[in-house]
Motif scaffolding. Sequence first.
Motif, PDB file in Angstrom:
ATOM      1  N   ALA A 205      54.280  33.183 -12.009  1.00  0.00           N
ATOM      2  CA  ALA A 205      54.608  33.654 -10.653  1.00  0.00           C
ATOM      3  C   ALA A 205      55.749  32.841 -10.055  1.00  0.00           C
TER       4      ALA A 205
ATOM      5  N   LEU B 200      59.045  33.894 -11.621  1.00  0.00           N
ATOM      6  CA  LEU B 200      59.441  35.221 -11.166  1.00  0.00           C
ATOM      7  C   LEU B 200      59.957  35.179  -9.733  1.00  0.00           C
TER       8      LEU B 200
ATOM      9  N   GLU C 291      48.791  36.801  -8.590  1.00  0.00           N
ATOM     10  CA  GLU C 291      50.006  37.277  -9.254  1.00  0.00           C
ATOM     11  C   GLU C 291      49.907  38.737  -9.683  1.00  0.00           C
TER      12      GLU C 291
ATOM     13  N   GLN D 118      57.507  42.498 -16.034  1.00  0.00           N
ATOM     14  CA  GLN D 118      58.961  42.316 -16.087  1.00  0.00           C
ATOM     15  C   GLN D 118      59.581  43.047 -17.264  1.00  0.00           C
TER      16      GLN D 118
ATOM     17  N   CYS E 110      52.293  39.503 -14.403  1.00  0.00           N
ATOM     18  CA  CYS E 110      53.661  39.559 -13.873  1.00  0.00           C
ATOM     19  C   CYS E 110      54.701  39.282 -14.947  1.00  0.00           C
ATOM     20  N   GLU E 111      54.311  38.669 -16.071  1.00  0.00           N
ATOM     21  CA  GLU E 111      55.228  38.549 -17.208  1.00  0.00           C
ATOM     22  C   GLU E 111      55.358  39.888 -17.924  1.00  0.00           C
TER      23      GLU E 111
ATOM     24  N   LEU F   7      51.881  40.692  -7.272  1.00  0.00           N
ATOM     25  CA  LEU F   7      53.308  40.497  -7.559  1.00  0.00           C
ATOM     26  C   LEU F   7      53.727  41.368  -8.745  1.00  0.00           C
ATOM     27  N   ALA F   8      52.885  41.420  -9.769  1.00  0.00           N
ATOM     28  CA  ALA F   8      53.173  42.247 -10.939  1.00  0.00           C
ATOM     29  C   ALA F   8      53.307  43.714 -10.556  1.00  0.00           C
ATOM     30  N   TYR F   9      52.414  44.185  -9.703  1.00  0.00           N
ATOM     31  CA  TYR F   9      52.455  45.585  -9.284  1.00  0.00           C
ATOM     32  C   TYR F   9      53.753  45.889  -8.517  1.00  0.00           C
TER      33      TYR F   9
ATOM     34  N   SER G   7      56.671  46.307 -11.057  1.00  0.00           N
ATOM     35  CA  SER G   7      56.481  47.073 -12.295  1.00  0.00           C
ATOM     36  C   SER G   7      57.025  48.489 -12.213  1.00  0.00           C
TER      37      SER G   7
ATOM     38  N   SER H   9      49.158  31.661 -14.824  1.00  0.00           N
ATOM     39  CA  SER H   9      49.530  32.628 -13.793  1.00  0.00           C
ATOM     40  C   SER H   9      50.459  32.013 -12.750  1.00  0.00           C
TER      41      SER H   9
END
Length: 450
Positions: A24, A27, A102, A156, A152-153, A105-107, A110, A20
């Motif tokens: 992160a 990104l 993370e 993307q 978060c991968e 961060l993903a949210y 997205s 993670s």
Amino acid sequence: MKTINNYKNKKVLVLGLAKSGFAAAKLLHGLGANVIVNDMKPLEENETAQMLVELGINVVCGSHPLALVDESLFAIIKNPGIPYTNPLLQKASTLHIPILTEVELAYQISEAPFIGITGSNGKTTTTTLIYEMLKVGKKNPLIAGNIGTVACEVAQEAKNDNYIVTELSSFQLMGIEEFKPAISVFLNLFEAHLDYHGTKEEYGKAKANIFKAQTEDEFAVANLDDQEVSQFVEHSNATKVYFSTKQTIPNGACIVDNVLQFKGEGIINIKDIALPGEHNLGNILAAVSVSKLIGVDNHSIIHVLRTFTGVKHRLQYIGTKNERDFYNDSKATNILATSAALSAFTKPIVLLAGGLDRGNDFDDLLPYMNNVKALVTFGQTAEKLINIAQKAGIKTIEHVDNVEKAVPVAYNLSNPNDVILLSPACASWDQYKTFEVRGDIFTEAVHKLK
């Protein structure tokens, strides 16, 4: 992926690497942040950190210098396993610096909506069921979180016609602010991770963070049979959809006359469901609820329920040797999961259990040990489990060094028609990096038996 400028030219500390932290850091670097990565593992032994250095990212390894945290920090993205007692995090809290995981961060990046699944037990099974139902129903799901690729991968690559089906731990959910799943799922709450959270109440609050940003435009799917889960979800602003294996729910998911129903519509007779174990009915009801809310057709749901037999390391059937059935339940990292596994069998059981000592006693296992004829134990909790086995009246108890040695011992204690079950009731980290490693070692040892 959304184009965001939140982090451009902002100083962000990524605390802890693993999958993670690595994802992160990359990104954030791509988003224009001034990234500093801090990890305890020395740089010369830290291949992941070396890869980040090659990308031009500032990496500090081998210690956690307090000087890394000051008023100039915009945010900290921390590895979920790092406790908030860490001095850097305590200093960040006094400076009111956001401490995120993370998943947040993903949210933020997205394009796709999230489906978030949490609970003490059954997360992986439920997440996988939802993913399979959405896949068969042509809803373009992606899978993320503890069960798959770092969120978060996945985010993307996700488009607005995808759904990101995400298994979420309490550790991850403590580090969110805006994260708002289109559908959240809270399966159950059991005393676990007390070494991290301190109390069951604090553990429950961390899980309930999954609801905190939701509005009435989103759904919260929750277990009506779990009083504490029901109390937590009552404080949510989301539209609530309940499931129950014990009660009839006109506007939710339940079982009536052995038929699984959603909002009064019969879907499948439970005798036609392939996934073993009565404890899995709640997971199935939750998965059906999510799938129906998204618009998956009954034919797709039925197909999955008739063919899905479980996930690796979760009551996974390994094979039969000389009339003994072997099951890998290495993902049973707490007492409730092992209780459920023991309840799934009527045959005599040789139980393999033990692992990291988190301060629990194991008295709650006692009502489920009637079929246990022998115990083979290992790890930090071995003495505690021996005491419980003695309380249960189990006469045959063996203490061994590890799982690999436990398998032949368990086989020698067994008879034809017995079940040999790895269901540790403990985390693996005293001896193994992950429960997956522990389960794989068990499986390999079974295959080596002559």
